[in-house]
Design an enzyme around this catalytic site. Structure first.
Site, PDB file in Angstrom:
ATOM      1  CE  LYS A   1     -27.043   0.987 -43.119  1.00  0.00           C
ATOM      2  NZ  LYS A   1     -25.625   1.003 -43.499  1.00  0.00           N
TER       3      LYS A   1
ATOM      4  NE  ARG B   1     -25.572  -6.314 -45.009  1.00  0.00           N
ATOM      5  CZ  ARG B   1     -26.478  -5.928 -44.129  1.00  0.00           C
ATOM      6  NH1 ARG B   1     -26.971  -4.692 -44.185  1.00  0.00           N
ATOM      7  NH2 ARG B   1     -26.909  -6.742 -43.182  1.00  0.00           N
TER       8      ARG B   1
END
Length: 260
Positions: free
Chosen positions: A203, A239
């Protein structure tokens, strides 16, 4: 949870797995590297992304699921009942819905009518606009309240609570500070009583906190650090895009906690 985005425009691996054979090989590799499940998605939910119709999403993911033939544990990353139904028919075992059953009124019934697991994620706004100006009085308490409400909704729709996990939605309508506060105070979400999924891998918040103000993704080392921090604070599912490196790091982190 390994990530295989069968899309041209996902924020980190867009276009990499668009060809079904490449996506299938990636899913098999991730499983061999230690992934317990592989998350297959045919619609990007990166900041600023537009949606795709169900037929296009199906066109992308069905060939992958058919080739895998149930040999790899798969979750389907979708908010559409039609896509979830077909994916479950082809062997998927979990529906990963970033809208927490808010986008498609038929999705809850699809999950309830199967033996599938479900992941409910928090997102402020929608992918197209969620990062324009996210605001909270207290991000953790507001995310916790949202997830508690959506969990109750899912159970009321007939989905067994023991088959549901929760995701605070790192990067989905949150600033850099919000994302790190969610991980720092993850124990306040653990008390909801369901397994927590955290997806901090690659991210852009990670790139920005390590000194790249314009970063659109984060480096591997930062992803691993965030995953270990989340694990230590109670996350049950991580994840990730880089399975082997995360499996190795988490093995060491676990050895520190419970012994080798």
């Amino acid at each position: 949870m390994g990530v295989v985005n069968v899309t041209p425009d996902s924020f980190s691996d867009g276009g990499v797995h668009l060809e079904p054979g490449i996506a299938v090989a990636a899913a098999r590799r991730m499983t061999a590297e230690g992934a317990a499940i592989v998350d297959v998605g045919g619609e990007s939910t990166r900041p600023g992304s537009a949606g795709v119709p169900a037929d296009e999403e199906l066109r992308r993911v069905v060939p992958v699921l058919k080739q895998l033939g149930g040999e790899v544990p798969v979750s389907i990353d979708t908010a559409k009942a039609e896509v979830a139904r077909r994916a479950l028919e082809l062997g998927a075992i979990l529906v990963n819905d970033v809208t927490a059953l808010r986008a498609d009124s038929e999705l809850a019934a699809v999950v309830a009518g199967s033996d599938a697991y479900l992941c409910l994620m928090h997102m402020q706004g929608e992918p197209r606009t969620m990062q324009e100006d996210p605001r909270y009085e207290d991000v953790v308490s507001e995310v916790a309240a949202f997830l508690e409400e959506r969990l109750a909704f899912a159970v009321a729709e007939g989905i067994p609570e023991e088959r549901i996990c929760l995701d605070p939605g790192i990067g989905f309508g949150k600033t850099v500070a919000h994302n790190f506060e969610l991980v720092r105070r993850l124990d306040e979400l653990v008390v909801l009583g369901r397994p927590l999924l955290v997806g901090f891998s690659r991210k852009r918040s990670l790139g920005r906190v390590v000194g790249e103000p314009g970063a659109t993704t984060g480096p591997l080392a930062a992803s691993v650090a965030a995953a270990v921090a989340a694990y230590e604070r109670g996350a049950s599912i991580l994840r990730v895009h880089d399975v082997r490196e995360h499996v190795e790091a988490l093995a060491v982190a676990r050895a520190v906690v419970v012994g080798p």
